[in-house]
Design a protein around this motif. Structure first.
Motif, short mmCIF file in Angstrom:
data_model
loop_
_atom_site.label_atom_id
_atom_site.label_comp_id
_atom_site.label_asym_id
_atom_site.label_seq_id
_atom_site.Cartn_x
_atom_site.Cartn_y
_atom_site.Cartn_z
N SER A 206 0.81 -1.22 0.00
CA SER A 206 0.00 0.00 0.00
C SER A 206 0.83 1.26 0.00
O SER A 206 0.28 2.36 0.05
N TRP A 304 -7.58 0.59 -2.65
CA TRP A 304 -7.75 -0.37 -1.57
C TRP A 304 -9.23 -0.42 -1.19
O TRP A 304 -9.76 0.51 -0.59
N HIS A 310 -6.89 -5.11 -3.05
CA HIS A 310 -6.29 -4.03 -3.82
C HIS A 310 -6.60 -4.22 -5.30
O HIS A 310 -6.40 -5.30 -5.85
N LEU A 392 -2.32 5.28 3.11
CA LEU A 392 -3.30 4.21 3.00
C LEU A 392 -3.24 3.28 4.21
O LEU A 392 -4.27 2.78 4.67
N CYS A 393 -2.04 3.05 4.72
CA CYS A 393 -1.88 2.20 5.91
C CYS A 393 -2.59 2.84 7.11
O CYS A 393 -3.30 2.15 7.87
#
Length: 417
Positions: A206, A304, A310, A392-393
């Motif tokens: 990600s 995501w 994904h 994104l994490c």
């Protein structure tokens, strides 16, 4: 036209996310994992494949879901509809279908030969008269709720889903609808088993912050360069529970003159826009949800879909990652790279070169992901910190926290704005 990128501004803050550290226990706590199993994976819609995987009536595949100790048959029945069923016989609860895929008018349990048609109905019972008041209409394969969006097949493991697939996807469905996917019937499939929490595996795919360190030869020359040595993202967007990131591409990249084989096998259509001739339109590049800022130094988008899928898109191909937890610290990863079928010897060699290049890249990731899990489980660091490139994490963990705290899916979705 080139769009200048301001790498000094904070994408994280601009989309309304926090910037503080996140608890490591989200990756290590078995109790947290049990909450995720019941409040995320059993309630969310889960992507399991494309419709091209079962194009003809009778085509089917079996999806093993160790997370639920479940096996699911996904089949296109004689009427052309796609359905899903628990792979369990109504007689003595044996597994019915042991093949991973195929074509069948009937699914026959090999224990006592109870047979079901590909619409899930019980079709034949040996010595039926020996049973007591057997109602065959009530003894079909147990259905699993299924829906299709833009050619992607989703299932929901709840007995009665709280929200529809469209409601679950929300603004992500609007942003990504009606993409003309190239070669959707020809994937290269890669699979691996990681000794790591599913979120740790998903996090790795990600962000590009690790590219310069972990992939100095395989990916770094393509995705880092002058003006962007750490592959900062071009843009990021949040779509409720889902999220998207656009990555930068080194516009000067070409295989080294010393790498004669690589230069010969480097596909001629691997360009920024994906066009092969002047004036030719590339439908993917033109789509509003792809490279939304339309920056000419764009390489690909990471989309995501919460929780564990994904969908990545570049100018020339698309590929997917699925992250399926098997325990609090083990995960099955599956990737599918959709490439066109080769028609010449050179194209076949290019496909093999691409496949080996991606396999080398995945191997570089494998040990790093597992060592991260070891470090987190040591307890030495109760918190982890995220770089701007790891947006994104961060958003993923925030959604995990919200969903595991919410007693209703609508509450989780209402918070996911």
């Amino acid at each position: 036209m080139n769009n200048p990128i301001d790498f000094q501004s904070s994408l994280t803050e601009s989309v309304g996310l926090s910037t503080g550290p996140m608890p490591t226990s989200l990756y290590t706590d078995p109790t947290q994992f049990e909450l995720e199993r019941e409040r995320i994976f059993r309630r969310a819609w889960l992507m399991i494949g494309r419709v091209e995987r079962i194009p003809k009536p009778g085509d089917f595949f079996v999806k093993e879901l160790a997370l639920f100790k479940a096996s699911v048959i996904v089949a296109r029945s004689e009427d052309g509809n796609i359905r899903a069923f628990h792979n369990v016989c109504a007689h003595r609860a044996n597994v019915v279908e042991h093949r991973s895929c195929g074509n069948a008018k009937r699914f026959v349990c090999r224990y006592h030969s109870w047979a079901y048609n590909n619409a899930g109905e019980l079709a034949n019972v040996p010595d039926e008269s020996g049973f007591f008041n057997l109602d065959k209409k009530k003894c079909g394969l147990t259905p699993v709720t299924l829906d299709v969006w833009d050619g992607w097949i989703f299932i929901n493991m709840a007995p009665a889903p709280e929200v529809s697939l469209v409601e679950f996807l929300g603004p992500m469905a609007d942003a990504m609808a009606n993409i003309d996917y190239p070669n959707p019937d020809h994937p290269i499939v890669m699979r691996g088993e990681f000794k790591a929490n599913w979120k740790a595996v998903a996090d790795n795919f990600s962000e590009a912050y690790h590219v310069a360190s972990i992939h100095p030869r395989t990916l770094a020359p393509i995705y880092t360069g002058k003006g962007n040595p750490f592959c900062r993202p071009i843009s990021a967007n949040l779509y409720g529970a889902h999220r998207s990131l656009s990555l930068w591409l080194n516009p000067t990249y070409q295989p080294s003159d010393k790498s004669k084989v690589s230069r010969w096998l480097f596909a001629a259509d691997q360009t920024i826009t994906g066009t092969r001739e002047d004036g030719q339109i590339n439908a993917i590049v033109e789509h509003k949800g792809v490279n939304p800022t339309k920056n000419e130094n764009w390489s690909s988008d990471i989309n995501w879909f919460f929780p564990n899928w994904h969908l990545q898109i570049s100018a020339n191909l698309f590929w997917t990652h699925e992250f399926w937890p098997t325990s609090s610290n083990t995960t099955v990863w599956e990737a599918r790279f959709y490439k066109r079928k080769p028609t010449t010897v050179r194209e076949r060699l290019q496909l093999e070169y691409f496949t080996s290049h991606m396999a080398d890249t995945m191997l570089e990731d494998l040990g790093n992901i597992e060592s991260t899990q070891v470090g987190m489980e040591s307890g030495a660091k109760p918190f982890i910190v995220f770089n701007e490139s790891e947006i994104l994490c961060r958003h993923g963990l925030e959604q995990v926290i919200k969903w595991t705290a919410a007693t209703r899916v609508n509450d989780a979705l209402a918070q996911s704005v």
